[in-house]
Scaffold this active site. Sequence first.
Site, PDB file in Angstrom:
ATOM      1  CG  ASP A 164      99.817  72.015  71.295  1.00 29.91           C
ATOM      2  OD1 ASP A 164      99.547  72.300  72.481  1.00 29.91           O
ATOM      3  OD2 ASP A 164      99.839  70.855  70.870  1.00 29.91           O
ATOM      4  N   GLY A 189      96.120  73.025  72.041  1.00 32.35           N
ATOM      5  CA  GLY A 189      95.393  71.915  72.643  1.00 32.35           C
ATOM      6  C   GLY A 189      94.317  71.358  71.727  1.00 32.35           C
ATOM      7  N   GLY A 190      93.973  72.094  70.694  1.00 29.25           N
ATOM      8  CA  GLY A 190      92.892  71.689  69.798  1.00 29.25           C
ATOM      9  C   GLY A 190      93.188  70.403  69.053  1.00 29.25           C
ATOM     10  CG  PHE A 191      96.633  68.110  66.415  1.00 29.90           C
ATOM     11  CD1 PHE A 191      96.132  67.928  65.129  1.00 29.90           C
ATOM     12  CD2 PHE A 191      97.534  67.184  66.911  1.00 29.90           C
ATOM     13  CE1 PHE A 191      96.528  66.848  64.357  1.00 29.90           C
ATOM     14  CE2 PHE A 191      97.937  66.102  66.144  1.00 29.90           C
ATOM     15  CZ  PHE A 191      97.433  65.933  64.873  1.00 29.90           C
ATOM     16  CG  ASP A 197      94.030  75.312  64.613  1.00 33.45           C
ATOM     17  OD1 ASP A 197      94.008  74.772  65.736  1.00 33.45           O
ATOM     18  OD2 ASP A 197      94.795  74.941  63.703  1.00 33.45           O
ATOM     19  CD  GLN A 224      93.752  74.677  59.978  1.00 30.98           C
ATOM     20  OE1 GLN A 224      93.700  73.965  58.970  1.00 30.98           O
ATOM     21  NE2 GLN A 224      94.304  74.259  61.105  1.00 30.98           N
ATOM     22  N   GLY A 229      96.942  72.363  59.289  1.00 24.81           N
ATOM     23  CA  GLY A 229      96.066  71.536  58.459  1.00 24.81           C
ATOM     24  C   GLY A 229      96.783  70.739  57.387  1.00 24.81           C
ATOM     25  CG  ASP A 235     105.666  70.499  65.364  1.00 23.22           C
ATOM     26  OD1 ASP A 235     105.217  69.359  65.562  1.00 23.22           O
ATOM     27  OD2 ASP A 235     105.167  71.284  64.540  1.00 23.22           O
ATOM     28  CB  CYS A 242     127.213  63.211  63.632  1.00 25.24           C
ATOM     29  SG  CYS A 242     126.294  63.921  64.996  1.00 25.24           S
ATOM     30  CB  CYS A 294     126.241  64.817  68.491  1.00 20.29           C
ATOM     31  SG  CYS A 294     126.036  63.033  68.597  1.00 20.29           S
ATOM     32  CB  CYS A 354     128.971  60.863  66.483  1.00 18.25           C
ATOM     33  SG  CYS A 354     127.315  60.393  65.944  1.00 18.25           S
ATOM     34  CG  HIS A 401     123.050  60.669  66.503  1.00 22.10           C
ATOM     35  ND1 HIS A 401     124.156  61.223  65.894  1.00 22.10           N
ATOM     36  CD2 HIS A 401     122.279  60.159  65.512  1.00 22.10           C
ATOM     37  CE1 HIS A 401     124.045  61.048  64.586  1.00 22.10           C
ATOM     38  NE2 HIS A 401     122.931  60.399  64.323  1.00 22.10           N
TER      39      HIS A 401
HETATM   40 ZN   LIG Z   1     125.893  62.171  66.417  1.00 20.56          ZN
END
Ligand SMILES: [Zn+2]
Lengths: 359, 399
Positions: free
Chosen positions: A60, A62-64, A114, A157, A184, A234, A272, A274, A277, A303
């Site tokens: 990103d 860095g502004g936020f 921004d 924005q 925003g 994100d 799931c 993964c 699990c 998970h």
């Molecule tokens: Zn899982």
Amino acid sequence: MPVGTQASVKGLTSEQLDEINCPIVLGNTFHLALRPGEETLDQLGGIQKFMSWPRSVLTDSGGFQMVSLLELSKLTEEGVWFQSPMDGKDMLLSPERSIAIQNKIGADIIMALDDVVSSTTTGPRVEEATYRTIRWLDRCWNAHGRKHDQALFGIVQGGLESKLRDVCLEELVKRDLPGYAIGGLAGGEDKKLFWKMVNQCTDKLPKNKPRYCMGVGYPVDLIVCVAIGVDMFDCVYPARTARFGTALTWDGTIKIKSSSMIRDYGPLDRQCCCKVCQQYSRSFLHNNFGRDETATVHLLTYHNIAHISQLMKQLRESIIEGVFPDVVRSLILQHFQKESIPEWICDALAAVQIPLKPS
Amino acid sequence: MDQDTETNARTGLFSFYKSSYKVECKTPHCLLVTCRGSLPHVTNDLLSELPSLCLELDTCDFLYFNSNSKLKGSQVLKEFGSGIQEYCQLQPHPLYLSFISQQELEKVTYSAKRQQLKCYQRGSCITFSESEYLDLVHTADCHMAECPCVTSYDDCSSDSSRTIRDYSEQSTVLQSNFIKQWRFVSSFHFHDRNNVHDSSHHSSFDHSIAIGVVQGGMDIEQRKQHAKTISQLTGIGGFYIDALQSRIKLVEQQRLAHISISQLPTSSPRVMNGSTSLEQVIGLVACGIDCFISSYPYTLSIHGYALDLPHKNNLWNIQYRKDKNPLSLHCSCPVCRQYSRAYLNHLLNVHEMLAMTLLMVHNTTQYMEFFHQLQRAIETKTFLSFQKQFLANRRVNYS
Ligand SMILES: [Zn+2]
Ligand SMILES: [Zn+2]
């Protein structure tokens, strides 16, 4: 994109992230510039090499962080003035500086600086921020020294004001950037306004460029935003919530600390696939979870990120197979088994021809 | 078993058979301390390159599974339907159930009248009966389990010989009762298995080893006597020498080890705590100790150290800020294959959890390598020179 603020995703090794099929990780420029510093990262061969991550990274601007973490930051046309948390000196984060740092950090996707205003702000400040964001974007583009191998995304924005969003969209689209972010939003505004703003942006953004909705969010938000045309997100949520013992499942969330887990010998989520699990019982995870020990936090994080990754995979595949509306409908219905579906979700999905209730 | 000619060091092979698979571990070996069923900060998938790792489990972590002390761990394991190894997903690592060698144990007392044991650990107290412990041992189905006993670590130096005699005698009775019960259960299952002729039938205790606990405080005569008594109990397969852990000097620990070992059969493995340092382990190996319950890799990791045998480096140090080298140039662990000292220095600086995970994996690998070096030195009859060289190298590092 799981969030790896400080060049690591909450306790997971890069191999584990790779196993979960995470294509890209987000790093925070503000934090990375403080420690280990962009010069160090540059000397060590860039962020991917530093964190031994074979796939992509986005940073990103860095502004936020600047505006949200530092109370004493001061905004001027030149950039954001702030006191360094390391030595207290006055420093300037200008568009040029943000890009120079991001060029050194070396991510695959970098973000334009921004002028961030909270999504609940109204009045002339929003207008000022919108126009400044456009001016700063041009300065970012001109300062960008690695156009050949770093994609610079501009940020739309305009707060919750549809006219300002349009102005910003028009200017950004004109510049034909490698990708676009919707900024925003996701700051506590009414969800009804949120989805309308996102929808307005996705309507006007070019079809052949990636769209990244910043700061979103919860699994259902992802589903709805994908339906209205967003490509990237994100998420701090899966890792953050894991630290407090919450696991995401297709039927909603579960609390591993709850005493109902002690004698539950099933996996976190039966659907799931993964590794966690496949192996661990809720009972063990309950018993292992605790203060001084983080192994179960890692397992829950693994998970949870795998869950989001599987969710996005399912959405991608359903689009290719032409069954997207059905899949969205069944996911939403499964998620809201015990509660009624919020109105904004029904409205948003209806707007893209996915009615939830049979008409 | 291979015996060194210059010292009492020896190397041997542990073979563990559990429900149709076999794990072998060479000694000298370590039994790494776990926290509620996992190596601290490390998920089991990260240990896949260390198949012969042995892990220690604390009895108090598993006696009760909730705070109101009503739900027994043994009941949970019964419902789960398999032993603790599967419950904690610690396959294929051999497991050692600690009783007296538990972490931060303050004392254990026994009331004959109430038939109750009390474990004081980390400021809290857990009360249970002998049969509840037997039940846990039975259902946990570890490869090794300590016999119950009593002790006090409160102020060992001031323990009078009278006190020592009292708790040693009580310990003898507890261990003797326990082993009789264990053998009863064990032979029952053995018989059962022979009749059924079903290879998939999971029989408990088929090859578990009961570890007797040798006590006797600092008193030479009492220690000798206790070692002799415990070694004469039928059914004991190994010995934990309770030498008050790290609270006494290394030479004193070695002296107690010598005295105890002099009374023990050569064919049985001998276990001690080895959490203090590598020097401690070498010194005790020279006395004839085979296995070390140890939290040494953990202690190193929480202080930011990475082993680089025979040395250790503190990665908090600013000199590693831009160091592209792996944690150790001679380590082949997954961490050294991928990450730099600079990355670890950064993770420590920003307090990321990954720092602990990576340090644990690396330090555990290096620690295992240290034990391999000990094994090789004994096998090649070069233990004494290895010991001298190792200690000399370490001293150089600190000067
Ligand atoms: Zn899982
Ligand atoms: Zn290593």
